[in-house]
Write an enzyme that holds these catalytic residues in place. Structure first.
Site, PDB file in Angstrom:
ATOM      1  N   ASP A  13     -50.947  62.998   2.410  1.00  0.00           N
ATOM      2  CA  ASP A  13     -49.580  63.332   1.390  1.00  0.00           C
ATOM      3  C   ASP A  13     -49.731  61.612   0.594  1.00  0.00           C
ATOM      4  OD1 ASP A  13     -48.737  65.348   3.466  1.00  0.00           O
ATOM      5  OD2 ASP A  13     -48.262  64.081   4.957  1.00  0.00           O
ATOM      6  N   LYS A  16     -51.783  62.623  -4.101  1.00  0.00           N
ATOM      7  CA  LYS A  16     -53.633  62.926  -4.182  1.00  0.00           C
ATOM      8  C   LYS A  16     -53.207  64.882  -5.624  1.00  0.00           C
ATOM      9  CE  LYS A  16     -55.438  64.299  -0.528  1.00  0.00           C
ATOM     10  NZ  LYS A  16     -54.181  63.240   0.387  1.00  0.00           N
ATOM     11  N   LYS A  18     -51.015  65.023  -8.122  1.00  0.00           N
ATOM     12  CA  LYS A  18     -49.870  64.450  -8.739  1.00  0.00           C
ATOM     13  C   LYS A  18     -51.897  63.146 -10.262  1.00  0.00           C
ATOM     14  CE  LYS A  18     -48.126  60.957 -11.962  1.00  0.00           C
ATOM     15  NZ  LYS A  18     -47.036  60.001 -12.117  1.00  0.00           N
ATOM     16  N   GLY A  40     -50.401  70.979   1.277  1.00  0.00           N
ATOM     17  CA  GLY A  40     -49.650  71.258  -0.330  1.00  0.00           C
ATOM     18  C   GLY A  40     -49.732  69.618  -0.640  1.00  0.00           C
ATOM     19  N   HIS A  41     -50.292  70.461  -2.085  1.00  0.00           N
ATOM     20  CA  HIS A  41     -49.957  69.935  -3.662  1.00  0.00           C
ATOM     21  C   HIS A  41     -49.102  70.235  -4.287  1.00  0.00           C
ATOM     22  CE1 HIS A  41     -54.565  67.521  -3.245  1.00  0.00           C
ATOM     23  NE2 HIS A  41     -53.546  67.381  -2.069  1.00  0.00           N
ATOM     24  N   GLN A 223     -56.412  66.155   2.945  1.00  0.00           N
ATOM     25  CA  GLN A 223     -55.262  65.108   4.161  1.00  0.00           C
ATOM     26  C   GLN A 223     -56.136  63.698   3.505  1.00  0.00           C
ATOM     27  OE1 GLN A 223     -56.813  68.302   5.100  1.00  0.00           O
ATOM     28  NE2 GLN A 223     -54.662  69.414   5.846  1.00  0.00           N
ATOM     29  N   THR A 300     -44.507  71.971   4.835  1.00  0.00           N
ATOM     30  CA  THR A 300     -44.176  72.470   5.745  1.00  0.00           C
ATOM     31  C   THR A 300     -42.633  72.052   5.829  1.00  0.00           C
ATOM     32  OG1 THR A 300     -44.335  70.014   6.972  1.00  0.00           O
ATOM     33  CG2 THR A 300     -46.009  71.980   7.479  1.00  0.00           C
ATOM     34  N   PRO A 303     -40.396  66.264   8.041  1.00  0.00           N
ATOM     35  CA  PRO A 303     -40.099  64.851   7.217  1.00  0.00           C
ATOM     36  C   PRO A 303     -41.340  63.977   8.288  1.00  0.00           C
ATOM     37  CG  PRO A 303     -38.839  65.014   9.526  1.00  0.00           C
ATOM     38  CD  PRO A 303     -39.138  66.338   9.370  1.00  0.00           C
ATOM     39  N   GLY A 414     -43.589  57.052 -10.704  1.00  0.00           N
ATOM     40  CA  GLY A 414     -42.925  58.745 -10.408  1.00  0.00           C
ATOM     41  C   GLY A 414     -43.127  60.612 -10.273  1.00  0.00           C
TER      42      GLY A 414
END
Length: 432
Positions: A13, A16, A18, A40-41, A223, A300, A303, A414
């Site tokens: 997370d 990667k 961006k 997820g990217h 990951q 997912t 948090p 950003g």
């Protein structure tokens, strides 16, 4: 540079997606080497948000080719959904997407078994996404898995699926006290196979030929290093090689063809699920960082746990991967912090720790040694000129680089593509 590997230097997370999207402008092929649709990217282009789970985000660059390697486990339904999502957004993947014929396939029975196994662990659960990733890798290593080449051959699929379902039902019955729900799985799989057959290729041969022809390849990991099955915080890890070695094993490209390794870290640290997290913040501090950084899973929605930057983790990741240039993302999340803590080492029962503990139980008990730096208390959001960064932000980055002995080759301020700084004179600047 013809080939660069991008790896996560923390627990995943790190942003990667961006980074790979930004770098992909300079490469012909973008190749995913490991993981599944639990990774997820997120990429934001002209205000449009794309969340890609399997297809390398380089597909969003016109003319670029995207490769899903043999080290990836593929859920055909997720892949088809992603292809359809891109088509609706005007992104045509035909002739640009290649899926390894050797990649292993996730079936609905894998998801059912994983959910049952996670429930059976009770308080000791790992915190998986229950998307069938782990059981599919288990089948791969036990030499009983089905691969994409089996999926797209109707005769092979029919014969092999019968054996797979029989074995999985025995496991599921032991865990859940009931039989698997397998209704329609064969017909559904055959229909999905028809949708992806045109993308299937020997991707190892494809990439090696491309390199022979002087094409450039960007290798995209999933990951992060601390989730690596061999080198991460076992057993709170993923089921694949999330470090640099996974690029070679997952794509069939020898290490001699890799020119450089780029690591990605946030300006702080996050992790999802269970497991040790030495620099985890107290709830109130973590909530501020989580809300400012939108730290919720791209796939997912879970948090994420938030903590201060951990240089012990980054030193370990730099050693394991041979990181030559580091990308720091989400610098802007710290814009409101009056003071920033950086973990520079650990102590275990009062004794300094010189190497990353192998035991999760020991890592749970270490005490972080912190160094405090002043915050900058001004906005860095969207800054793309390094000269416009506040002095304290520059000092924060300089401290990280000096402590690690690794250059900071890129800074993200950003989620948008252009909210990126690539300092002149860095190795990364010369590679792209």
């Amino acid at each position: 540079m013809k080939s660069i590997v991008v790896v996560g230097a923390q627990w995943g997370d790190e942003g990667k997606g961006k980074v790979v999207d930004y770098l992909s402008a300079s490469f012909d092929y973008i190749a995913r080497c490991a993981g599944g649709h639990n990774a997820g990217h997120t990429v934001i282009i002209d205000g449009t948000k794309f969340v890609l789970q399997l297809i390398p985000c380089g597909i969003l660059r016109p003319g670029k080719k995207a490769v899903i390697g043999a080290g990836v486990v593929v859920d055909p339904a997720a892949l088809v959904a992603e292809i359809d999502m891109l088509a609706k957004a005007g992104v045509d993947v035909n002739g640009r997407l290649f899926v390894s014929n050797r990649a292993h396939v996730i079936f609905p029975c894998h998801r059912q078994v994983e959910k049952a196994a996670e429930a059976a662990r009770g308080a000791a659960k790992i915190g998986t996404t229950s998307r069938g990733i782990g059981p599919t890798y288990e089948d791969k290593m036990a030499r009983r898995g089905l691969r994409i080449c089996d999926l797209v051959d109707p005769d092979l699929l029919r014969s092999k699926m019968q054996t797979l379902l029989k074995e999985k039902n025995v496991i599921y019955r032991a865990l859940a006290g009931a039989d698997l729900d397998c209704a329609g799985i064969l017909d559904e799989s055959l229909a999905l196979a028809d949708r992806i057959r045109g993308y299937v290729a020997d991707t190892s041969a494809l990439l090696n030929r491309a390199l022979d022809d002087n094409a450039s390849v960007l290798f995209e990991s999933a990951q992060g290093t601390m989730l690596d099955i061999d080198h991460g915080t076992y057993p709170y890890v993923t089921s694949s090689s999330a470090s640099v070695g996974g690029a070679c094993t997952g794509l069939g490209v020898p290490p001699t063809r890799i020119d450089a390794i780029v690591g990605v870290t946030k300006a702080y640290t996050t992790r999802v699920g269970g497991g040790p997290f030495p620099t985890e913040m107290p709830d109130l501090d973590a909530k501020e960082v989580r809300d400012r950084g939108k730290e919720y899973g791209a796939v997912t929605g879970r948090p994420r746990r938030c903590g201060w930057l951990d240089l012990m983790v980054l030193r370990y990741a730099a050693m394991i991967n041979g990181i030559e240039s580091l990308v720091v993302t989400k610098l802007d999340v710290f814009d409101t912090q009056p003071e920033i803590q950086v973990c520079v080492g650990y102590k275990y029962k009062g004794t300094p720790v010189t190497e990353m503990p192998a035991e999760a139980e020991k890592l749970e008990q270490v005490t972080p040694v912190y160094h405090a730096l002043p915050g900058w208390r001004s906005s860095t959001y969207g800054v793309c000129d390094p000269a416009k960064l506040p002095a304290a932000a520059k000092e924060y980055l300089r401290f990280i680089s000096n402590e690690l002995g690794v250059e900071i080759g890129m800074i993200s301020t950003g989620p948008a593509r252009d909210a990126t700084i690539v300092p002149a004179g860095t190795k990364l600047a010369s590679w792209i």
